[in-house]
Design a protein around this motif. Structure first.
Motif, short mmCIF file in Angstrom:
data_model
loop_
_atom_site.label_atom_id
_atom_site.label_comp_id
_atom_site.label_asym_id
_atom_site.label_seq_id
_atom_site.Cartn_x
_atom_site.Cartn_y
_atom_site.Cartn_z
N ALA A 111 53.38 44.06 51.70
CA ALA A 111 52.65 45.03 52.53
C ALA A 111 51.47 45.64 51.79
O ALA A 111 50.39 45.82 52.35
N GLY A 112 51.68 45.96 50.50
CA GLY A 112 50.60 46.56 49.71
C GLY A 112 49.43 45.62 49.52
O GLY A 112 48.27 46.02 49.65
N LYS A 113 49.75 44.35 49.22
CA LYS A 113 48.69 43.36 49.03
C LYS A 113 47.93 43.13 50.33
O LYS A 113 46.71 43.04 50.34
N ARG A 114 48.66 43.07 51.45
CA ARG A 114 48.02 42.85 52.75
C ARG A 114 47.10 44.02 53.11
O ARG A 114 46.00 43.82 53.63
N ALA A 115 47.55 45.24 52.81
CA ALA A 115 46.72 46.42 53.12
C ALA A 115 45.44 46.41 52.29
O ALA A 115 44.35 46.70 52.80
N MET A 116 45.56 46.06 51.00
CA MET A 116 44.39 45.99 50.13
C MET A 116 43.42 44.91 50.61
O MET A 116 42.20 45.11 50.65
N GLN A 117 43.98 43.75 50.99
CA GLN A 117 43.14 42.67 51.52
C GLN A 117 42.41 43.12 52.78
O GLN A 117 41.24 42.79 52.99
N SER A 118 43.11 43.89 53.64
CA SER A 118 42.52 44.35 54.89
C SER A 118 41.33 45.28 54.63
O SER A 118 40.31 45.20 55.31
N VAL A 119 41.47 46.15 53.64
CA VAL A 119 40.38 47.07 53.29
C VAL A 119 39.17 46.29 52.77
O VAL A 119 38.03 46.51 53.21
N LEU A 120 39.42 45.39 51.83
CA LEU A 120 38.32 44.62 51.23
C LEU A 120 37.62 43.74 52.25
O LEU A 120 36.38 43.71 52.33
N CYS A 121 38.41 43.03 53.04
CA CYS A 121 37.81 42.12 54.02
C CYS A 121 37.13 42.88 55.15
O CYS A 121 36.07 42.48 55.64
N GLY A 122 37.74 44.00 55.57
CA GLY A 122 37.12 44.82 56.60
C GLY A 122 35.79 45.38 56.13
O GLY A 122 34.82 45.45 56.89
N SER A 123 35.73 45.76 54.86
CA SER A 123 34.49 46.28 54.29
C SER A 123 33.41 45.21 54.28
O SER A 123 32.25 45.46 54.62
N MET A 124 33.80 43.99 53.91
CA MET A 124 32.85 42.89 53.86
C MET A 124 32.32 42.56 55.26
O MET A 124 31.11 42.44 55.46
N VAL A 125 33.23 42.45 56.22
CA VAL A 125 32.84 42.14 57.60
C VAL A 125 31.93 43.23 58.15
O VAL A 125 30.89 42.96 58.75
N GLY A 126 32.32 44.49 57.94
CA GLY A 126 31.55 45.61 58.45
C GLY A 126 30.15 45.66 57.88
O GLY A 126 29.17 45.85 58.61
N PHE A 127 30.03 45.47 56.57
CA PHE A 127 28.72 45.54 55.93
C PHE A 127 27.81 44.42 56.45
O PHE A 127 26.64 44.65 56.77
N ILE A 128 28.35 43.21 56.53
CA ILE A 128 27.54 42.08 57.01
C ILE A 128 27.10 42.29 58.45
O ILE A 128 25.95 42.05 58.81
N CYS A 129 28.03 42.79 59.29
CA CYS A 129 27.69 43.02 60.70
C CYS A 129 26.63 44.12 60.83
O CYS A 129 25.71 44.01 61.65
N GLY A 130 26.76 45.16 60.04
CA GLY A 130 25.77 46.23 60.08
C GLY A 130 24.42 45.79 59.56
O GLY A 130 23.38 46.17 60.10
N PHE A 131 24.43 44.97 58.52
CA PHE A 131 23.19 44.51 57.89
C PHE A 131 22.47 43.48 58.76
O PHE A 131 21.26 43.53 58.95
N VAL A 132 23.26 42.53 59.33
CA VAL A 132 22.69 41.45 60.12
C VAL A 132 22.55 41.84 61.59
O VAL A 132 21.64 41.42 62.28
N GLY A 133 23.51 42.65 62.05
CA GLY A 133 23.49 43.09 63.44
C GLY A 133 24.20 42.16 64.40
O GLY A 133 24.04 42.26 65.61
N ALA A 134 25.01 41.24 63.90
CA ALA A 134 25.71 40.30 64.79
C ALA A 134 26.87 39.64 64.06
O ALA A 134 26.99 39.74 62.85
N GLY A 135 27.71 38.97 64.86
CA GLY A 135 28.74 38.11 64.26
C GLY A 135 30.08 38.76 64.01
O GLY A 135 30.92 38.16 63.35
N GLY A 136 30.33 39.98 64.52
CA GLY A 136 31.56 40.69 64.21
C GLY A 136 32.83 39.97 64.57
O GLY A 136 33.72 39.80 63.72
N GLY A 137 32.95 39.50 65.82
CA GLY A 137 34.16 38.83 66.25
C GLY A 137 34.43 37.56 65.47
O GLY A 137 35.55 37.29 65.04
#
Length: 256
Positions: free
Chosen positions: A133-159
């Protein structure tokens, strides 16, 4: 009025099936169609697409949850990271000239579709459960951060970004990945739609109502079929839908 109805129906079918089957954002389908065929201002078109995404994604997430194919806990963690880093990415993008990556979402949709056809995701829920559970939560934070930053920077591709990360990086089984993706998108789309309407005013209410209705109906059809499909079959259907949508959006964007 007939043209408006047909365009909204076509957009709703594509966006709804894409959402219900593959967890993709309705904005990737609806926006270019409204802009190309109804001459709608881009900002209004995106607002309508995001609003259509809210109910379609929420209803799809409920269907996936009923069938045990939704990771709510880690979905909430990822969603928080996505929302925060989307704002950061958007701010950074505003400081850098010419950061628009035209066609990013379209190309990604097409490539991801080919990937699901050629190399289907066959991860099982048992394999998912083996991650702590701890590893999955950490992965979720890191991956969510990466997805969010790219979507905000590029403006597309979230889903598409979320689906790729959930299946390829976090090792999610496909149905759970799609369910979790639409769960997250229901909230991110709501945030985006409200901000668009607050800044740009309310759009054409007829087009809004039609797009919301058609997207919701076909998202439910897609989600119900997807939850009862065999994994390999679902991979291929998702892949074909993404390839067709990617090619169609490319064609619409380059008309005339």
């Amino acid at each position: 009025m007939l043209i408006t109805l047909l365009v909204c129906l076509a957009a709703g079918i594509g966006a709804g099936l894409g959402t219900g089957f593959a967890g993709m954002s309705a904005a990737a389908v609806i926006s270019p169609m409204l802009i190309a065929f109804l001459d709608m201002p881009a900002y209004q078109a995106v607002g309508i697409a995001l609003a259509s995404d809210v109910l379609a994604s929420a209803a799809s997430a409920y269907t996936y949850q009923k069938n045990g194919n939704l990771d709510v806990k880690n979905g909430l963690i990822m969603m928080a990271a996505v929302l925060v880093l989307t704002m950061v990415g958007s701010w950074v993008s505003s400081l850098v000239p010419n950061t628009t990556m035209g066609g990013f979402s379209t190309v990604m949709t097409f490539i991801l579709g080919v990937k699901f056809i050629v190399r289907p995701v066959m991860t099982t829920k048992q394999a998912m459960a083996s991650v702590s559970a701890g590893k999955r939560a950490m992965q979720s934070v890191l991956c969510g951060s990466m997805v969010g930053f790219i979507c905000g920077f590029v403006g597309a591709g979230g889903g598409m970004m979320m689906l790729l990360v959930l299946t390829s990086v976090l090792g999610y089984e496909l149905k759970t990945a799609v369910g979790t993706s639409v769960f997250i998108m229901a909230f991110t789309a709501l945030t985006g739609a409200l901000s668009h309407f607050a800044i740009g005013g309310m759009p054409d209410m007829t087009v809004l109502a039609l797009c919301v209705l058609f997207t919701l109906v076909f998202a439910q059809i897609g989600a119900r079929i997807a939850n009862h499909a065999q994994p390999k079959t679902l991979n291929r259907v998702v892949g074909v839908i993404l390839v067709i949508l990617g090619a169609s959006i490319f064609a619409v964007n380059h008309l005339g």
